[in-house]
Scaffold this motif. Sequence first.
Motif, PDB file in Angstrom:
ATOM      1  N   ASP A   5       0.855  -1.181   0.000  1.00  0.00           N
ATOM      2  CA  ASP A   5       0.000   0.000   0.000  1.00  0.00           C
ATOM      3  C   ASP A   5       0.892   1.231   0.000  1.00  0.00           C
ATOM      4  OD1 ASP A   5      -2.306   1.525   0.003  1.00  0.00           O
ATOM      5  OD2 ASP A   5      -2.808   1.143   2.092  1.00  0.00           O
ATOM      6  N   ASN A   6       0.328   2.358  -0.348  1.00  0.00           N
ATOM      7  CA  ASN A   6       1.012   3.647  -0.244  1.00  0.00           C
ATOM      8  C   ASN A   6       0.352   4.422   0.884  1.00  0.00           C
ATOM      9  OD1 ASN A   6       2.752   3.246  -2.421  1.00  0.00           O
ATOM     10  ND2 ASN A   6       1.217   3.944  -3.873  1.00  0.00           N
ATOM     11  N   ILE A   7       1.168   4.997   1.763  1.00  0.00           N
ATOM     12  CA  ILE A   7       0.643   5.829   2.840  1.00  0.00           C
ATOM     13  C   ILE A   7       1.359   7.170   2.805  1.00  0.00           C
ATOM     14  CG2 ILE A   7       0.052   3.854   4.302  1.00  0.00           C
ATOM     15  CD1 ILE A   7       2.519   4.571   6.019  1.00  0.00           C
TER      16      ILE A   7
ATOM     17  N   GLU B 199       3.993  14.342   4.539  1.00  0.00           N
ATOM     18  CA  GLU B 199       3.603  14.958   3.269  1.00  0.00           C
ATOM     19  C   GLU B 199       4.243  14.296   2.050  1.00  0.00           C
ATOM     20  OE1 GLU B 199       4.179  19.160   3.509  1.00  0.00           O
ATOM     21  OE2 GLU B 199       3.095  19.330   5.394  1.00  0.00           O
ATOM     22  N   GLN B 200       4.685  13.038   2.210  1.00  0.00           N
ATOM     23  CA  GLN B 200       5.237  12.290   1.090  1.00  0.00           C
ATOM     24  C   GLN B 200       4.561  10.928   1.041  1.00  0.00           C
ATOM     25  OE1 GLN B 200       9.498  12.105   0.741  1.00  0.00           O
ATOM     26  NE2 GLN B 200       9.736  13.933   1.988  1.00  0.00           N
ATOM     27  N   SER B 201       4.391  10.413  -0.159  1.00  0.00           N
ATOM     28  CA  SER B 201       3.822   9.087  -0.318  1.00  0.00           C
ATOM     29  C   SER B 201       4.931   8.050  -0.129  1.00  0.00           C
ATOM     30  CB  SER B 201       3.204   8.942  -1.708  1.00  0.00           C
ATOM     31  OG  SER B 201       2.632   7.665  -1.856  1.00  0.00           O
ATOM     32  N   VAL B 202       4.664   7.072   0.723  1.00  0.00           N
ATOM     33  CA  VAL B 202       5.639   6.020   1.016  1.00  0.00           C
ATOM     34  C   VAL B 202       5.013   4.683   0.645  1.00  0.00           C
ATOM     35  CG1 VAL B 202       6.953   4.876   2.838  1.00  0.00           C
ATOM     36  CG2 VAL B 202       6.641   7.355   2.901  1.00  0.00           C
ATOM     37  N   SER B 203       5.742   3.876  -0.132  1.00  0.00           N
ATOM     38  CA  SER B 203       5.267   2.544  -0.503  1.00  0.00           C
ATOM     39  C   SER B 203       5.724   1.540   0.544  1.00  0.00           C
ATOM     40  CB  SER B 203       5.829   2.129  -1.865  1.00  0.00           C
ATOM     41  OG  SER B 203       5.366   2.988  -2.854  1.00  0.00           O
ATOM     42  N   ILE B 204       4.789   0.726   0.990  1.00  0.00           N
ATOM     43  CA  ILE B 204       5.099  -0.293   1.980  1.00  0.00           C
ATOM     44  C   ILE B 204       4.679  -1.642   1.417  1.00  0.00           C
ATOM     45  CG2 ILE B 204       4.582  -1.168   4.290  1.00  0.00           C
ATOM     46  CD1 ILE B 204       4.118   1.706   5.134  1.00  0.00           C
TER      47      ILE B 204
ATOM     48  N   ILE C   1       3.870   0.595  11.144  1.00  0.00           N
ATOM     49  CA  ILE C   1       3.413   1.460  10.053  1.00  0.00           C
ATOM     50  C   ILE C   1       2.702   2.689  10.612  1.00  0.00           C
ATOM     51  CG2 ILE C   1       1.806   1.617   8.107  1.00  0.00           C
ATOM     52  CD1 ILE C   1       2.492  -1.388   7.580  1.00  0.00           C
ATOM     53  N   LEU C   2       1.853   2.478  11.604  1.00  0.00           N
ATOM     54  CA  LEU C   2       1.131   3.602  12.207  1.00  0.00           C
ATOM     55  C   LEU C   2       2.063   4.558  12.938  1.00  0.00           C
ATOM     56  CD1 LEU C   2      -2.002   1.667  13.494  1.00  0.00           C
ATOM     57  CD2 LEU C   2      -1.916   3.317  11.611  1.00  0.00           C
TER      58      LEU C   2
END
Length: 114
Positions: A23-25, A29-34, A56-57
């Motif tokens: 997922d991307n979170i 203010e940046q999108s991070v792929s996990i 992740i949280l």
Amino acid sequence: MAIEHDYFGIIATEPGGGVYWSDNIDVGEQSVSISLSAPDEDDIPADALDLAAAMILALEGFDLRSREAMLSEVDDRTSEVTEYIIQAVEELGSPCRTSWSTSPETATSTSSGR
């Protein structure tokens, strides 16, 4: 088969028996792929997904504390953070160069972004 989890939802088992979730979170203010994966659904301990979800949280808090720690070092011209910034600007250039021209009659500004 599939695994169901409160945070990750339903995680389907792939044909070879492995499991995969991504997922991307937004963090700072940046999108991070996990991505999480395991070669076999049976290799995942009962509390492993809860632990992964908690990590992740917590990323937003980790990011905030890291940014604050870096900013606290910027005032010190001999800090590693300042040295890194100076080196990056020398190698990559400034992302936004602004030059000011002033005269008694007018003051103008020109700017060019990278």
